[in-house]
Design a protein around this motif. Structure first.
Motif, PDB file in Angstrom:
ATOM      1  N   GLU A 186     -28.667  54.689 -27.882  1.00 16.00           N
ATOM      2  CA  GLU A 186     -29.890  54.682 -28.692  1.00 16.00           C
ATOM      3  C   GLU A 186     -29.601  54.705 -30.179  1.00 16.00           C
ATOM      4  OE1 GLU A 186     -31.488  58.419 -27.454  1.00 16.00           O
ATOM      5  OE2 GLU A 186     -32.299  57.619 -25.576  1.00 16.00           O
ATOM      6  N   ARG A 187     -28.347  54.812 -30.562  1.00 18.02           N
ATOM      7  CA  ARG A 187     -27.997  55.097 -31.950  1.00 18.02           C
ATOM      8  C   ARG A 187     -27.271  53.932 -32.613  1.00 18.02           C
ATOM      9  NH1 ARG A 187     -26.254  61.438 -31.339  1.00 18.02           N
ATOM     10  NH2 ARG A 187     -28.384  62.201 -31.228  1.00 18.02           N
ATOM     11  N   ALA A 188     -27.978  53.277 -33.508  1.00 19.32           N
ATOM     12  CA  ALA A 188     -27.375  52.170 -34.255  1.00 19.32           C
ATOM     13  C   ALA A 188     -26.182  52.661 -35.059  1.00 19.32           C
ATOM     14  CB  ALA A 188     -28.415  51.522 -35.162  1.00 19.32           C
ATOM     15  N   PHE A 189     -26.249  53.904 -35.566  1.00 22.97           N
ATOM     16  CA  PHE A 189     -25.152  54.414 -36.389  1.00 22.97           C
ATOM     17  C   PHE A 189     -23.877  54.665 -35.589  1.00 22.97           C
ATOM     18  CE2 PHE A 189     -27.562  58.278 -35.288  1.00 22.97           C
ATOM     19  CZ  PHE A 189     -26.555  59.142 -34.855  1.00 22.97           C
ATOM     20  N   VAL A 190     -23.966  54.633 -34.269  1.00 16.95           N
ATOM     21  CA  VAL A 190     -22.794  54.702 -33.400  1.00 16.95           C
ATOM     22  C   VAL A 190     -22.419  53.300 -32.915  1.00 16.95           C
ATOM     23  CG1 VAL A 190     -21.900  55.524 -31.173  1.00 16.95           C
ATOM     24  CG2 VAL A 190     -23.209  57.070 -32.643  1.00 16.95           C
ATOM     25  N   LEU A 191     -23.403  52.553 -32.429  1.00 14.85           N
ATOM     26  CA  LEU A 191     -23.112  51.245 -31.833  1.00 14.85           C
ATOM     27  C   LEU A 191     -22.601  50.217 -32.837  1.00 14.85           C
ATOM     28  CD1 LEU A 191     -26.040  50.897 -29.270  1.00 14.85           C
ATOM     29  CD2 LEU A 191     -23.637  51.479 -28.806  1.00 14.85           C
ATOM     30  N   ILE A 192     -23.142  50.208 -34.046  1.00 13.37           N
ATOM     31  CA  ILE A 192     -22.706  49.205 -35.033  1.00 13.37           C
ATOM     32  C   ILE A 192     -21.227  49.390 -35.396  1.00 13.37           C
ATOM     33  CG2 ILE A 192     -23.025  48.380 -37.404  1.00 13.37           C
ATOM     34  CD1 ILE A 192     -26.088  48.740 -36.904  1.00 13.37           C
ATOM     35  N   PRO A 193     -20.774  50.595 -35.769  1.00 13.49           N
ATOM     36  CA  PRO A 193     -19.334  50.725 -36.042  1.00 13.49           C
ATOM     37  C   PRO A 193     -18.469  50.562 -34.801  1.00 13.49           C
ATOM     38  CG  PRO A 193     -20.476  52.820 -36.441  1.00 13.49           C
ATOM     39  CD  PRO A 193     -21.517  51.794 -36.149  1.00 13.49           C
ATOM     40  N   LEU A 194     -18.965  50.982 -33.634  1.00 10.09           N
ATOM     41  CA  LEU A 194     -18.201  50.785 -32.395  1.00 10.09           C
ATOM     42  C   LEU A 194     -18.047  49.298 -32.097  1.00 10.09           C
ATOM     43  CD1 LEU A 194     -16.753  51.911 -29.919  1.00 10.09           C
ATOM     44  CD2 LEU A 194     -18.990  52.157 -28.810  1.00 10.09           C
ATOM     45  N   ALA A 195     -19.115  48.542 -32.289  1.00 11.74           N
ATOM     46  CA  ALA A 195     -19.057  47.095 -32.057  1.00 11.74           C
ATOM     47  C   ALA A 195     -18.098  46.407 -33.027  1.00 11.74           C
ATOM     48  CB  ALA A 195     -20.446  46.481 -32.167  1.00 11.74           C
ATOM     49  N   GLU A 196     -17.966  46.956 -34.205  1.00 12.44           N
ATOM     50  CA  GLU A 196     -17.039  46.375 -35.180  1.00 12.44           C
ATOM     51  C   GLU A 196     -15.603  46.422 -34.669  1.00 12.44           C
ATOM     52  OE1 GLU A 196     -15.136  47.665 -39.386  1.00 12.44           O
ATOM     53  OE2 GLU A 196     -17.310  47.929 -39.223  1.00 12.44           O
ATOM     54  N   ILE A 197     -15.226  47.527 -34.025  1.00 12.75           N
ATOM     55  CA  ILE A 197     -13.829  47.647 -33.574  1.00 12.75           C
ATOM     56  C   ILE A 197     -13.629  47.264 -32.110  1.00 12.75           C
ATOM     57  CG2 ILE A 197     -13.160  49.311 -35.336  1.00 12.75           C
ATOM     58  CD1 ILE A 197     -13.391  51.547 -33.286  1.00 12.75           C
ATOM     59  N   GLU A 198     -14.702  47.278 -31.298  1.00 13.58           N
ATOM     60  CA  GLU A 198     -14.558  46.968 -29.865  1.00 13.58           C
ATOM     61  C   GLU A 198     -15.864  46.405 -29.300  1.00 13.58           C
ATOM     62  OE1 GLU A 198     -11.874  46.330 -27.316  1.00 13.58           O
ATOM     63  OE2 GLU A 198     -11.241  47.872 -28.735  1.00 13.58           O
ATOM     64  N   PRO A 199     -16.265  45.196 -29.728  1.00  9.84           N
ATOM     65  CA  PRO A 199     -17.583  44.662 -29.348  1.00  9.84           C
ATOM     66  C   PRO A 199     -17.770  44.419 -27.856  1.00  9.84           C
ATOM     67  CG  PRO A 199     -16.265  42.984 -30.427  1.00  9.84           C
ATOM     68  CD  PRO A 199     -15.520  44.280 -30.570  1.00  9.84           C
TER      69      PRO A 199
END
Length: 170
Positions: free
Chosen positions: A120-133
């Motif tokens: 539910e958290r863009a502030f977690v998913l966006i940086p996570l997607a940057e390193i491991e999409p």
């Protein structure tokens, strides 16, 4: 070695230094290797909104520590950097959340893996997607990118890449 992703956040100055010090402390542990860091993102607070914006990021670790040992170490970093738990979702010098631990699913009184609100958290998913999409999250039967697609435009707009030169947003 277990593959782990940890979300970091800070909204009490000096925010950038708190993030860097937490990463340095992770690197200093003999049983932890910091593999990758995401960029830093500035984000609006969630939950309790009467507070400053956060700097957030995600780091990928390899460790031989158990989930609870890693949680204990992360909480010792929070303590050392002055974290006080006075208001739920309130201001903090540093927050370290284990979001994924070796694709493990578990729930104890102290720790739920994967993190129960990460999807539910863009502030977690966006940086996570940057390193491991393409990281697959079994709990939701989706990749990180797929989970991001389910976020609202409103959620996404509150997360912007932060310039590390100290001048603020890019």
């Amino acid at each position: 070695m277990k593959h782990v992703y940890v979300a970091l956040g800070s909204n009490i100055e000096p925010r950038f230094e708190h993030l860097n010090r937490a990463i340095d402390m992770l690197k200093e542990h003999a049983k932890i290797t910091v593999v990758k860091n995401s960029s830093i993102y500035e984000t609006a607070p969630v939950g309790y909104i009467e507070q400053a914006d956060f700097l957030n990021m995600v780091v990928q670790l390899e460790t031989s520590l158990s989930p609870i040992e890693l949680l204990d170490f992360c909480q010792s970093i929070e303590h050392e950097l002055g974290r006080k738990r006075e208001i739920r979702f309130g201001p903090r010098t540093i927050d370290l959340d284990i979001i994924i631990y070796n694709q493990k699913n578990s729930k104890t009184e102290r720790l739920t893996i994967p993190h129960p609100r990460m999807h539910e958290r863009a502030f977690v998913l966006i940086p996570l997607a940057e390193i491991e999409p393409h990281l697959y999250i079994a709990n939701w039967n989706k990749s990180v990118t797929d989970l991001m697609k389910e976020l609202s435009t409103e959620d996404m707009k509150d997360v912007t890449k932060w310039s590390q030169d100290g001048l603020g947003k890019e």
